[in-house]
Write an enzyme that holds these catalytic residues in place. Sequence first.
Site, PDB file in Angstrom:
ATOM      1  N   GLU A  54      82.963  67.086  52.864  1.00  0.00           N
ATOM      2  CA  GLU A  54      82.283  65.948  52.448  1.00  0.00           C
ATOM      3  C   GLU A  54      82.692  65.595  51.222  1.00  0.00           C
ATOM      4  O   GLU A  54      82.199  66.476  50.005  1.00  0.00           O
ATOM      5  CB  GLU A  54      80.695  65.748  52.522  1.00  0.00           C
ATOM      6  CG  GLU A  54      80.248  66.135  54.202  1.00  0.00           C
ATOM      7  CD  GLU A  54      78.715  66.211  53.954  1.00  0.00           C
ATOM      8  OE1 GLU A  54      78.193  65.472  52.997  1.00  0.00           O
ATOM      9  OE2 GLU A  54      78.288  66.376  55.225  1.00  0.00           O
ATOM     10  N   ASP A  65      69.694  61.824  46.205  1.00  0.00           N
ATOM     11  CA  ASP A  65      70.463  62.721  45.630  1.00  0.00           C
ATOM     12  C   ASP A  65      69.199  63.464  44.538  1.00  0.00           C
ATOM     13  O   ASP A  65      68.763  62.874  44.101  1.00  0.00           O
ATOM     14  CB  ASP A  65      71.746  62.401  44.943  1.00  0.00           C
ATOM     15  CG  ASP A  65      72.714  61.975  45.862  1.00  0.00           C
ATOM     16  OD1 ASP A  65      72.689  62.401  46.999  1.00  0.00           O
ATOM     17  OD2 ASP A  65      73.613  61.189  45.392  1.00  0.00           O
TER      18      ASP A  65
END
Length: 276
Positions: A54, A65
């Site tokens: 990814e 995140d």
Amino acid sequence: MSTTVASQTAARIDATLAQGRPALVGYLPMGFPTIERSAEAAAAMVDAGADVVELGVPYTDPVMDGPVIQRAAETALAAGAHVRDVLTVVERLRAHASQVPVLVMTYWNPVLRYGVDGFARDLAAAGGAGLITPDLIPDEGGDWIAASDAHGLDRVFLVAPSSTPERLRLTAAASRGFVYAASTMGVTGARSQVGERAEQLVADTRAAGAPRVCVGLGVSTGDQAAQVGAYADGVIVGSAFVKALQGEEPWSRRLDALQAVTAELAAGVARARKDG
């Protein structure tokens, strides 16, 4: 919702499952610490045992995140990384290891700004496998669903412990490649233990029609990878890889640290179906 399109990612995961183990899916942010070095790091991660890659597109407001990935994204943006640069890194990585699917993980606004069909076209031309879209739900993804079908790309949507049975069914039907099961609520980041509800979430997502379910958010050690890999089709790791690349050590040592972490996690998934 998903038309019949050959999936690079599904084929790779099926190949690892045929070997008696889940896939190791490794995340790295494109552009960290530079475009060139992010390509080197992804190649090193593949060489040490990652089955699927990814590549994250750095974003100015990465609400999902954790701090490790946020800092890396800030470094990438400060160095001038642009969404178009991810296509260059995809091309580099596919040239290095053609058997490894490369998915781009991105918030949706950069794709909208680029142009949905144009991004799908250019990603396919670069050899990319598809997109992981953490902030896009299938109900609002009509343009992406059409573009991914037109250009033969995987589309990976997320489910979480809070997802209703109806949401699981919609997501399973819309996804191609795998469904991304977030093992715990909240932002990403390495944890001392993965979410307790992850195994039930995988079972529920499979029951909703998903043929492949990979678990992310929190895995950082080989033992955790073995634990999650006992029931998941793929184990997704991000922060542990990014953390290995941070700091002031010479770049070659940081790459060595990345490969050591990858090797530990790869050993974990290799024994995942044998520990029981």
